[in-house]
Design a protein around this motif. Structure first.
Motif, PDB file in Angstrom:
ATOM      1  N   ALA A  17      38.297  31.215  48.131  1.00 28.09           N
ATOM      2  CA  ALA A  17      38.988  32.356  47.554  1.00 28.09           C
ATOM      3  C   ALA A  17      39.780  33.074  48.620  1.00 28.09           C
ATOM      4  N   ALA A  19      42.518  35.581  49.672  1.00 25.62           N
ATOM      5  CA  ALA A  19      43.310  36.647  49.092  1.00 25.62           C
ATOM      6  C   ALA A  19      44.782  36.256  49.219  1.00 25.62           C
ATOM      7  N   ASP A  21      47.567  37.678  49.917  1.00 27.89           N
ATOM      8  CA  ASP A  21      48.493  38.157  50.931  1.00 27.89           C
ATOM      9  C   ASP A  21      47.955  37.974  52.343  1.00 27.89           C
ATOM     10  N   LYS A  22      47.093  36.997  52.527  1.00 30.28           N
ATOM     11  CA  LYS A  22      46.596  36.763  53.884  1.00 30.28           C
ATOM     12  C   LYS A  22      47.300  35.552  54.470  1.00 30.28           C
ATOM     13  N   LYS A  44      54.334  43.930  59.718  1.00 30.86           N
ATOM     14  CA  LYS A  44      53.604  44.886  58.885  1.00 30.86           C
ATOM     15  C   LYS A  44      54.218  46.272  59.010  1.00 30.86           C
ATOM     16  N   VAL A  50      50.754  42.641  54.157  1.00 27.13           N
ATOM     17  CA  VAL A  50      50.060  41.372  54.353  1.00 27.13           C
ATOM     18  C   VAL A  50      49.036  41.565  55.464  1.00 27.13           C
ATOM     19  N   SER A  51      48.132  40.619  55.564  1.00 26.38           N
ATOM     20  CA  SER A  51      47.237  40.662  56.710  1.00 26.38           C
ATOM     21  C   SER A  51      47.296  39.311  57.417  1.00 26.38           C
ATOM     22  N   PHE A  52      46.956  39.343  58.691  1.00 27.56           N
ATOM     23  CA  PHE A  52      47.113  38.140  59.499  1.00 27.56           C
ATOM     24  C   PHE A  52      45.795  37.728  60.145  1.00 27.56           C
ATOM     25  N   GLU A  53      45.636  36.430  60.286  1.00 26.78           N
ATOM     26  CA  GLU A  53      44.562  35.918  61.132  1.00 26.78           C
ATOM     27  C   GLU A  53      45.203  34.943  62.103  1.00 26.78           C
ATOM     28  N   ILE A  54      44.963  35.167  63.381  1.00 26.10           N
ATOM     29  CA  ILE A  54      45.624  34.330  64.375  1.00 26.10           C
ATOM     30  C   ILE A  54      44.590  33.737  65.319  1.00 26.10           C
ATOM     31  N   THR A  70      42.882  24.689  56.800  1.00 29.46           N
ATOM     32  CA  THR A  70      42.318  25.949  57.270  1.00 29.46           C
ATOM     33  C   THR A  70      43.366  26.854  57.895  1.00 29.46           C
TER      34      THR A  70
END
Lengths: 270, 681, 383
Positions: A17, A19, A21-22, A44, A50-54, A70
């Motif tokens: 799941a 989200a 806007d990630k 942003k 949005v949100s980010f994972e780096i 992934t």
């Protein structure tokens, strides 16, 4: 046992799941340590929700993560390899390449070194271990300590292709986790040599040498022998709208270009 | 860990079968609540055990799949001809090493004459750079003002003084120009002051690691030259520096004259191998292409299937046609291996014709190298050249057999795929040529670091344990024991952080100290070394060894010590002749477990060991500790994130994990065996 | 013994009970001092490391004005730190969000000499939360499985060779390097563990159809909080089992026997007469577990940790499943990032030492608590 089953079931709820806007970005340290986090922050700031994972472990991890599903965007400081393209096609995926910026790989030495310039052949000799002493390339005598990136790094690979005639690194080279570690070690070791992205050459204690008499300056990008482009890779047709919008912004917007040059790369427009 | 006193019978289970005492209660399929509770616990216990078994099975599965894959990789290596090319590559490599050492010796001799001047020049560069760093802020501002002034000048030139409407602009710009000029003058003074203040600081005179200090009599002049060049008006060399450069150059030129013979020999050495090199690069590219074909073949079937699947799924007819065409393009047939290997068989006679004269000529040339040199460096490098020459001769001799016997069809034995991993001397991944997975470099690295850590940790930990357990007053015991146990809780990443940011530099500075030069490996050029990692790990291991040793000492029966004391032995005699010998197996177990902890530690070695994948150079004796190295744990942490699940590289890393697993099991198991013997006393 | 033989005869004037300094005693004193010095050398080294980190880290966390603690450091997540100079030579240092604000407020301010330092601004709230979540998941799983296993092993199982072997195996696994558990966790939890989903991914190795078009797909949990938590749980499982069993063993047999003799069932006697007394020991074990788990980096490197995540875990998801399946930042990994992977300068130092300081103090508090509890427990409990 019943409870354990229940536990597993609860865990199994974890149905991918994501989200909407990630945006998950993984890959190259060259892009991921400085440029992309700041692009994300500015994006942003510009009013995008949005949100980010780096995660920046090295270019190869861009492809492994895209392949495993992934990551949304893979950052890579080298071109995708044929064998990697094959892996994607073998899984029915097609890969899309976005060029994010240009980069020159600077060959750096300690600022107290008497070396001002090297030829590509000399660099090849040094990094493959054929040349082991500074006196062989016209410097003051002293054993050369060679610092390279770790093997997952795109810089490692592109340097090998552009400056080392595709030969393997000498066994004496030390593998460092990031550009910065290389700069740090070279700054502290009078006999050190290493390579870092253009963005990292502006640091106390090190200096970039001219390669084939071309100095490391953004305006010399065309003539400098060890220059490359930095890429974002995505899976064609599987990219979320938010991620597409971000990539378009990052590769075309003026603000983005400003950030790209601030962190020391060369924006596409230049 | 050790006081597991036997607990009597824990099964006082009254038989509940009697009718009289039968209680009614929840019943399901003849099982009562108690049974379900029992099953619940039993189920969880088996779950835990299953998980732990799963670890072993899973690791073993992933790891041992390595060997078939590795075997296939080696087969490709042979069939593509890369193996053949590497035979010739070895000859060239041996020659290059020899040439390089001789070359270093030559330059050492040439540079010897101008050494004094070079030292001063080096110091000059260092001090200038230091000054620039120290005053960089003011410099930056100064330069910006200069740029701004230039801009104003350009703007002024663009304007036409004759035009009426430009007049106000010109006036404003003139004003700005004057202001800037004044600013610049001000900044110059400021900069000058800053520079002359900075040159008096110690930082300015830090010459960097490993460089020789200039002779003291040159210092005043050097200082003058630096001050002159660092001032903002000047853009030229101080005459002193220019003179030094000229002298150095002249001396070097004279030296080059003097060593012309040496140089000629070196040049001949390089020339003689040139044809072999071009042959090598020719067949190298052929082998590369062959390899690419073989690699492509390995994914061909999957790719074809994916295209066909994709074509079936898509609705767009154009797209469908494109995908089917792509699928068509994929070739699955095995290539003609014989044709692929043909070029290599063809060059065998050519190679033989080339190598024979090289061999004889090198023998002559090697004899021509000077045997008397003045500098130590040259002497050592010529000695090394001798070693490399022997290796070269050996390689050439061996290759006669290797090349003659080479066949692309020779099967790769299973033993080969195992032994080349366990005893392989190289670990090369992500190569454009051929990936090599050899355990030896990382294994020796891990072992070396562990040994250093133990050598340092054991004396401290054991003495502390003896002191705390046997000699210290109770109050001190109550303070010291928890304090040392406390160390165990320091997260390893914190220690690694400390090592990389603080301890590494400290250690290197210490290694430069004059009176410590007797220590092998000092002075150290690197910050991240075996020694650094070893010392930090020693610190980590101390609490483990301390606690377990203390336990062992604690378990000595009171009667033994009392007997000894009663016989009139002193406290210390009792400790060293009775207590410690009795507890020795406990102490050995403690050391073993400490070793297990050290060799499995990841973060410290990843951050601090220096990550050089090479078997450390043991010719330096104990000085080897000043070298960087890589470790088994470090390589997993560094490379695992980058590899595809299931690839050869991934499995190689699991195999390394398996080796670690095996080591830790062996260590733990033997520690327990040792302890058991101890308990029998 | 022989010392006495060689001693000179007593002189009458001397007190016969006066302590004599024999060579043996002198030697004793010297050796004892050497041992003592070794002991204190260890403590001095430790103190040096602590003090160095405190000296450089504490100023980041504490401040001289009210509220004396740099709250921003604890409530913000890491972001980029900007340093720049304006034309008039004023030097600014601010986080990226403030920087954008500043730029909006001063549109005409010309910036010269601008530098950015990734991960060096903001605070450490994100990593702290991540570590807390990972630790909680891990402890819940490990305690549940570990405790019940220990109860079974000690209370229910019959004694025999098999059980001894199981114990031996568990003991041995306690010494396996954490990175090996990381390998295992990556392979099993991230790539193979089962998930209920409508659309199984390509990489799934087995799909079992369930009701309503769902599948039980063995495709793994991906790099996620729960994969990391489970990996850590498996890692400390042997330690927890051993510690819990130890504290169960310490309960005298008489407690159980008395309870059973009074007619209690097996479970009643365990739950009323054994577990309550073993509780403090188990608590100590779990706190020890927390200490160990919170500090581990290697097992979460590939299974859970992220270098940068700009939202907190609960802001980023709408379902429980999503909550657990996201990656998190974690303190140890954050420290690894700022120590080795980012450009270092004087401006990154506060973040580096501040993080290390906070992290160390936290872990140390737990460690101190567990040591304190153990000492207390040993003192108090005497059957």
């Amino acid at each position: 046992m019943k409870k354990t089953l229940a536990l597993f079931a609860a865990v199994a709820l974890v149905a991918g799941a994501n989200a909407e806007d990630k945006i998950v970005i993984k890959g190259s340290d060259t892009l991921g340590a400085k440029m992309v986090p700041q692009l994300a922050e500015a994006y942003k700031e510009a009013g995008n929700e949005v949100s980010f994972e780096i995660a920046a472990e090295g270019s190869s991890s861009a492809f492994t993560n895209l392949l495993a599903g992934t990551a949304d965007i893979g950052m890579s400081s080298r071109n995708i390899k044929d064998s990697e393209v094959d892996e994607f096609t073998a899984k029915g995926m097609e890969i899309k390449d976005w060029i994010g910026a240009y980069d020159m790989i600077g060959v750096i030495v300690n600022e107290n070194s008497s070396i001002e310039g090297l030829t590509v052949e000399q660099i090849e000799g040094i990094f493959t271990g054929d040349i082991t002493d500074w006196s062989e390339v016209g410097g003051d005598a002293g054993p050369i300590s060679v610092y390279t990136r770790n093997t997952s790094s795109g810089t490692y690979k592109s340097f090998q292709e552009m400056a080392m005639n595709k030969r393997d690194y000498g066994a004496d080279t030390q593998k460092m986790a990031g550009n910065e570690q290389i700069a740090e070690e070279v700054a502290k070791n009078a006999n050190g040599i290493g390579y870092v992205g253009l963005a990292y050459t502006d640091k106390d204690g090190i200096k970039a040498v001219a390669v084939n008499d071309v100095e490391l300056k953004p305006e010399n990008a065309k003539d400098y022998p060890i220059a490359r482009s930095l890429h974002y890779y995505t899976i064609d047709g599987k990219l979320s709208e938010a991620a597409t919008k971000f990539l378009t912004w990052a590769t075309t917007d003026e603000k983005a270009a400003e950030i790209v040059s601030r962190v020391g790369f060369i924006a596409l427009s230049e | 860990m050790s006081q597991t006193a036997p607990t009597g019978d824990n099964k006082p289970n009254p038989e509940a079968g009697s009718v009289v005492f039968k209680r009614k209660g929840f019943q399901f399929m003849g099982l009562g609540t108690q049974d379900f509770i029992r099953f619940f616990f039993g189920g969880n216990a088996s779950l835990a055990i299953i998980i732990l078994i799963l670890i072993c099975v899973f690791l073993a599965k992933e790891a041992f799949m390595f060997f078939p894959q590795h075997h296939a990789g080696l087969k490709d290596y042979r069939q593509s001809g890369q193996e053949f090319v590497d035979y010739i590559g070895d000859e060239i490599g041996a020659h290059t090493n020899l040439y390089s050492s001789a070359n270093i010796a030559y330059f050492a001799e040439v540079n010897r004459t101008s050494r004094e001047e070079d030292d001063i020049l080096r110091a000059h560069r260092a001090v200038l750079a230091n000054l620039e760093n120290l005053t960089s802020k003011t410099w930056g501002r100064f330069e910006r003002e200069v740029d701004a002034l230039e801009d104003v000048g350009d703007d002024l030139e663009d304007l036409d003084p004759a035009k009426e409407e430009d007049q106000p602009k010109i006036a404003a710009l003139q004003e700005e120009k004057e202001r800037l000029e004044k600013e610049i003058v001000k900044f110059r003074v400021e900069l000058k002051e800053e520079v002359s203040a900075a040159i008096n600081t110690n930082e300015a005179w830090e010459l960097g690691v490993g460089s020789d200090a200039p002779p003291p009599e040159s210092l005043p002049k050097l200082r003058e030259a630096v001050l002159f060049e660092a001032s903002p008006e000047v853009d030229e060399e101080h005459p002193y520096i220019a003179e030094l450069k000229a002298v150095s150059k002249a001396k070097k030129a004279a030296a080059v004259e003097e060593f012309a013979d040496f140089k000629a020999t070196l040049k001949a050495m390089q020339d003689v191998v040139r044809p072999l090199k071009s042959l090598h690069s020719e067949i190298r590219s052929i082998a590369s292409e062959n390899k690419a074909v073989l690699v492509k073949l390995s994914t061909a079937a999957d790719r074809k299937e994916a295209w066909i699947k994709g074509a079936a799924a898509t609705k767009d007819p154009d797209e469908k046609a494109r995908m089917l065409a792509e699928a068509e393009k994929v070739v699955i047939e095995a290539p003609d291996y014989d044709a692929m290997a043909e070029p290599f068989y063809e060059v065998i006679p050519e190679h033989a014709a080339l190598i024979a004269p090289i061999d004889t000529e090198m023998a002559v040339l090697f004899q021509q190298l000077p045997d008397k040199v003045e500098t130590r460096s040259a002497h050592e490098n010529l000695k090394r050249a001798k070693v490399y020459y022997d290796r070269f001769v050996k390689t050439v001799a061996e290759n006669r057999e290797n090349i003659k016997g080479w066949s692309h069809e020779k099967p790769v034995s299973a033993v080969e795929s195992v032994s080349s991993f366990l005893f392989g001397r190289d670990w090369i991944t992500n190569s454009s040529w051929h990936d090599v997975y050899g355990l030896l470099p990382i294994f020796t690295g891990s072992l070396l670091i562990s040994i250093i850590a133990l050598v340092v940790a054991v004396p401290f930990a054991v003495s502390a344990a003896i002191y705390v357990n046997q000699l210290a007053p109770l109050r001190e015991q109550n303070f010291v024991k928890p304090a040392i146990e406390f160390i165990e809780a320091i997260p390893s990443v914190v220690l690694g952080f400390f090592g990389i940011l603080v301890f590494g530099e400290t250690l290197r500075v210490v290694s430069q100290v004059e009176w410590l030069q007797w220590v092998p490996g000092f002075p150290m050029a690197e910050r991240l070394t075996i020694l650094n990692a070893g010392l930090l790990l020693a610190f980590m291991a101390i609490p483990t060894i301390f606690t377990l040793t203390e336990d062992a000492l604690n378990n000595i029966p009171q009667a033994l010590t009392e007997n000894s004391l009663a016989m009139g032995a002193s406290k210390l005699q009792t400790v060293f002749r009775v207590v410690v010998p009795t507890a020795v197996s406990g102490i050995i177990a403690a050391v073993l477990l400490g070793f297990g902890r050290i060799i499995g530690e990841t973060m410290v070695v990843l951050l601090v060991a220096g990550n050089k994948i090479k078997i450390p150079d043991f010719t330096e004796g104990i000085g080897v500790i000043a070298q960087p190295t890589h470790t088994m744990t470090g390589i997993i942490a560094q490379e695992l994130a980058e590899v595809d699940a299931g690839s050869l590289h991934w499995r190689a890393l699991f195999m390394v994990g398996m080796v670690l697993f095996a080591i830790s099991l062996i260590v733990n198991f033997s520690a327990q065996r040792v302890l058991k013997r101890f308990q029998k006393i | 013994m022989h010392d006495q033989a060689t001693d000179p005869p007593l002189q009458k004037s001397e007190n016969p009970f006066q302590k004599k300094i024999t060579p043996q005693k002198r030697q004793d004193a010297v050796v004892s001092t050497v041992l003592r010095m070794a002991t204190y050398f260890i403590l001095i080294c430790a103190a040096f490391i602590f003090l160095d980190i405190i000296r450089k880290g504490a100023p980041v966390v504490f401040q001289t004005e009210f509220p004396f603690v740099n709250t921003k450091f604890f409530t913000d997540s890491p972001e980029t730190l900007m340093t720049f100079e304006t034309e008039d030579g004023t030097f600014y240092k601010m986080d990226f969000s403030d920087y954008s604000q500043w730029k909006r407020d001063n549109p005409e301010g010309r910036i010269v000499e601008e530098h950015s330092h990734a991960y060096s601004g903001g605070g450490i709230f994100g990593p702290l939360v991540g570590t807390a979540l990972l630790t909680i998941i891990c402890i819940i799983v490990a305690l549940f499985v570990g405790l019940t296993t220990a109860v079974y092993l000690n209370e229910y199982s019959s004694k025999g060779r098999f059980m001894d072997m199981v114990r031996l195996a568990i003991m041995n696994l306690a010494g396996v390097p954490s990175i090996v558990f990381g390998l295992f966790g990556l392979g099993l939890f991230c790539f193979v563990a089962p998930v209920i989903t409508g659309e199984p991914q390509e990489r799934s190795i087995l799909n079992i159809p369930l009701f309503g078009g769902n599948f039980l797909a063995f495709q793994g949990w991906g790099t996620s909080m729960i994969a990391g938590g489970f990996t850590l749980a498996v890692m400390i499982l042997p330690v927890i089992i051993a510690a819990c069993e130890e504290s169960l063993k310490a309960i005298p047999m008489g407690f159980r026997e008395a309870s059973l003799a009074l007619g209690a069932t097996k479970w009643q006697s365990i739950s009323k007469s054994v577990l309550p007394y073993a509780f403090p020991g188990m608590l100590t074990a779990s706190i020890l577990g927390i200490t160990r788990v919170a500090g581990e980096t290697a097992p979460i490197m590939f299974t859970a940790a992220l270098a940068h995540k700009d939202k907190l875990p609960w802001q980023d998801t709408d379902s429980i499943g999503g909550f657990f399946s996201q990656s998190v930042q974690a303190m140890p990994y954050h420290i690894y990032t700022v120590a080795a992977r980012i450009p270092q300068s004087e401006y990154t130092k506060p973040m580096q030492f501040g993080s290390v300081f906070v992290f160390m103090v936290l872990v140390m508090c737990f460690a101190a608590l567990s040591i304190f509890m153990r000492i207390n427990y040993r003192k108090r409990v005497k059957w």
